[in-house]
Scaffold this motif. Structure first.
Motif, short mmCIF file in Angstrom:
data_model
loop_
_atom_site.label_atom_id
_atom_site.label_comp_id
_atom_site.label_asym_id
_atom_site.label_seq_id
_atom_site.Cartn_x
_atom_site.Cartn_y
_atom_site.Cartn_z
N GLU A 110 34.80 45.27 26.81
CA GLU A 110 35.23 44.71 28.38
C GLU A 110 34.53 43.55 28.41
O GLU A 110 35.62 42.20 29.37
CB GLU A 110 35.03 46.04 29.81
CG GLU A 110 35.87 47.43 29.07
CD GLU A 110 36.32 47.94 30.35
OE1 GLU A 110 37.14 47.48 31.14
OE2 GLU A 110 35.58 49.43 30.63
N THR A 111 34.03 43.16 28.36
CA THR A 111 33.31 41.24 29.07
C THR A 111 33.50 40.52 28.59
O THR A 111 34.15 39.65 28.33
CB THR A 111 31.86 41.68 28.97
OG1 THR A 111 31.12 42.66 29.83
CG2 THR A 111 31.50 40.23 29.14
N LEU A 112 33.62 40.87 27.17
CA LEU A 112 34.03 39.75 26.10
C LEU A 112 36.25 40.33 26.12
O LEU A 112 36.35 38.57 26.03
CB LEU A 112 33.77 40.58 24.55
CG LEU A 112 32.42 41.08 24.22
CD1 LEU A 112 32.89 41.03 22.19
CD2 LEU A 112 31.90 38.76 23.92
N ASP A 130 27.52 44.33 42.55
CA ASP A 130 26.90 43.27 42.09
C ASP A 130 27.99 41.63 42.07
O ASP A 130 29.33 41.18 41.79
CB ASP A 130 27.57 43.38 40.23
CG ASP A 130 26.66 42.27 40.03
OD1 ASP A 130 25.97 41.21 40.34
OD2 ASP A 130 26.33 42.16 38.48
N SER A 131 27.77 40.57 43.19
CA SER A 131 28.66 39.80 43.57
C SER A 131 28.90 38.72 42.02
O SER A 131 28.16 38.41 41.31
CB SER A 131 27.07 39.25 44.50
OG SER A 131 27.95 38.12 44.82
N LYS A 132 29.69 38.29 42.72
CA LYS A 132 29.83 36.67 41.61
C LYS A 132 28.80 35.76 41.31
O LYS A 132 29.09 34.82 40.27
CB LYS A 132 31.50 36.78 41.77
CG LYS A 132 31.61 35.89 42.91
CD LYS A 132 33.43 35.00 43.71
CE LYS A 132 33.62 34.97 44.61
NZ LYS A 132 34.52 34.29 45.32
N VAL A 147 23.70 36.36 38.59
CA VAL A 147 24.03 35.87 36.97
C VAL A 147 23.37 36.86 35.82
O VAL A 147 22.84 38.09 36.82
CB VAL A 147 22.05 35.08 37.24
CG1 VAL A 147 22.60 34.54 35.30
CG2 VAL A 147 22.31 33.70 37.23
N ARG A 148 24.71 37.50 35.17
CA ARG A 148 25.01 38.76 34.91
C ARG A 148 24.50 38.24 33.64
O ARG A 148 24.89 38.02 32.43
CB ARG A 148 26.43 38.91 34.86
CG ARG A 148 27.11 39.23 36.22
CD ARG A 148 28.14 39.12 36.01
NE ARG A 148 29.04 40.35 37.51
CZ ARG A 148 30.09 39.62 37.93
NH1 ARG A 148 31.35 39.43 37.41
NH2 ARG A 148 30.45 40.38 39.38
N SER A 205 34.94 37.24 39.76
CA SER A 205 34.83 38.79 40.63
C SER A 205 33.91 39.08 41.23
O SER A 205 32.80 39.30 40.07
CB SER A 205 36.21 39.31 39.92
OG SER A 205 36.92 38.64 40.23
N ASP A 206 33.37 40.22 42.31
CA ASP A 206 32.69 40.81 42.92
C ASP A 206 32.80 42.53 42.28
O ASP A 206 34.45 42.82 41.73
CB ASP A 206 32.50 41.07 44.51
CG ASP A 206 32.50 39.99 45.25
OD1 ASP A 206 31.47 38.77 44.42
OD2 ASP A 206 32.66 39.23 46.56
N LEU A 207 31.51 42.70 41.23
CA LEU A 207 32.22 43.48 40.84
C LEU A 207 31.83 45.31 41.00
O LEU A 207 30.49 44.91 42.09
CB LEU A 207 31.13 43.22 39.42
CG LEU A 207 32.35 42.81 38.23
CD1 LEU A 207 30.62 42.60 36.97
CD2 LEU A 207 33.39 43.08 37.36
#
Length: 427
Positions: free
Chosen positions: A314-316, A152-154, A157-158, A137-139
């Motif tokens: 939250e990421t996990l 932050d576009s989906k 690379v995050r 998803s876009d954040l």
């Protein structure tokens, strides 16, 4: 914004109706939206139509049979997600307006969002929320005050831990936003209009809420939404109604006890934590973390480090399709005398457990009935916090397992771990 073609809904629309007219539980998506608006006193609606727009006109007319006033703007050529806003001002009767995409199903307390918009003196407010798939998803990246810093576009690379904060496609805007839109030009709402405003330092805020709002742009999503409508889950999440929450301690409850956790490398989830949060997400309870983090007051780290650890959490969770509705932490510690302590945080406060400032804040934000809510933790401090706040309490036998003995207090239930505690609560 009701001009979508709905190619992913072709099996439902048969290319004979536009996407916002796709039926959900017997009514077009647009009609569900209208009903939510009308219930809360929003009676003036402008529909921006394009593809098969005459079908919308035929169904809704001037709105009188729905008890509303409906005007139309018809795009003769596609103007993107924001281009039509240049034509909107003559239709506006107020200085602010909600901008809603025609493929989202929602039940939202509009007055709460409007109050937030007013308090922040925002020009544009985005409804943001955690979802089950933040990884694709876009954040929306906000600061601690809710000011939007960037998107932050989906497709990016995050390589960092991130907050599960997603744009829901529902906005409250000032009339002045329309002045930023060139007449007759195609414009993207997020990538061009809002990003431009953010770069200019204008007041664009994110309003975070646990209420129900979902894109129902696929057949599978519509079928799932129909079940949630019929069960009452959607209406129940509206903050006009009292909510119930499961407040969760962090260290020793959600994540493994590893001394004072002040570096992201120290943070590791308990094995059953994901399934516990998944169970809460499906239950109607809110999942809210309430944690003391004296590591800041002791000088072991800064608040930004605590936030980074929470972003890792939250990421996990997000990678596994689960989410937390909110995270609250107290960075203070009243006792002085540590070698590297930060004196700015060495203060008594109302937020540090077993005091109930964090819980009170959440109860106000989310209209929570504390008598129907729970506090879950691994220490007697957590249990005392729940007692002080008027919630029910559950002690888990991970972490300290109640052996801190700081308070002579008994929990309503005791469980082996967070998953077992949540299962007992819901049963």
């Amino acid at each position: 914004m009701a001009g979508g073609k709905g190619t992913r809904l072709r099996s439902i629309t048969n290319d004979e109706i536009p996407k916002p007219m796709a039926p959900v539980a017997g009514k077009p998506i647009l009609e569900w939206q209208m009903e939510c608006l009308k219930r809360q006193g929003v009676l003036d609606v402008v529909l921006i139509i394009g593809h098969l727009g005459q079908k919308i006109r035929e169904y809704f007319g001037d709105g009188s049979k729905f008890g509303m006033n409906i005007d139309y703007i018809e795009e003769t050529a596609p103007l993107g997600t924001a281009g039509a806003l240049s034509m909107l001002p003559p239709f506006l009767k107020e200085d602010t307006f909600f901008l809603i995409f025609g493929d989202v199903l929602f039940d939202i307390d509009l007055n709460r969002m409007a109050q937030y918009h007013s308090e922040k003196k925002a020009e544009a407010t985005l409804f943001v929320h955690p979802n089950t798939h933040p990884f694709d998803s876009d954040l929306v990246i906000c600061d601690k005050d809710g000011l939007v810093k960037r998107f932050d576009s989906k497709h990016n690379v995050r390589d960092y831990w991130y907050q599960n904060c997603v744009n829901a496609g529902f906005y409250l805007m000032n009339r002045s936003v329309c002045d930023c839109v060139p007449k007759g030009q195609k414009l993207d709402l997020e990538k061009e209009l809002l990003t431009g405003m953010i770069e200019q330092g204008r007041a664009v805020y994110g309003y975070r809420s646990p209420e129900y709002i979902k894109d129902v742009g696929t057949v599978e999503r519509i079928r799932h939404a129909e079940k949630e409508l019929k069960s009452g889950f959607i209406a129940g999440r509206c903050l006009q109604n009292k909510q119930k929450a499961i407040f969760l301690d962090r260290d020793g409850t959600i994540n493994q006890k590893n001394g004072l956790v002040y570096q992201e490398e120290q943070f590791a989830l308990e094995d059953c934590a994901v399934e516990a949060i998944r169970t809460i997400n499906a239950s109607g309870y809110l999942a809210i973390v309430i944690t003391n983090q004296p590591v800041v007051a002791r000088g072991l780290c800064e608040e930004d480090d605590v936030i980074r650890i929470h972003n890792k959490m939250e990421t996990l969770f997000g990678r596994e399709g689960v989410y937390l509705d909110d995270i609250c932490y107290c960075p203070h510690h009243p006792d002085k005398g540590y070698p590297e302590e930060n004196p700015a945080y060495k203060i008594p406060c109302h937020c540090r457990k077993p005091d109930i400032g964090m819980i009170e804040r959440c109860a106000e934000l989310y209209n929570i009935d504390l008598s129907q809510s729970w506090m879950v933790g691994d220490t007697t401090v957590d249990i005392q916090t729940g007692k002080n706040a008027g919630t029910k309490t559950a002690l888990v036998l991970t972490g300290d397992a109640g052996k801190d003995k700081k308070y002579d207090v008994a929990a309503d239930i005791t469980a082996q771990d967070i998953l077992t505690a949540v299962q007992k609560i819901i049963e």
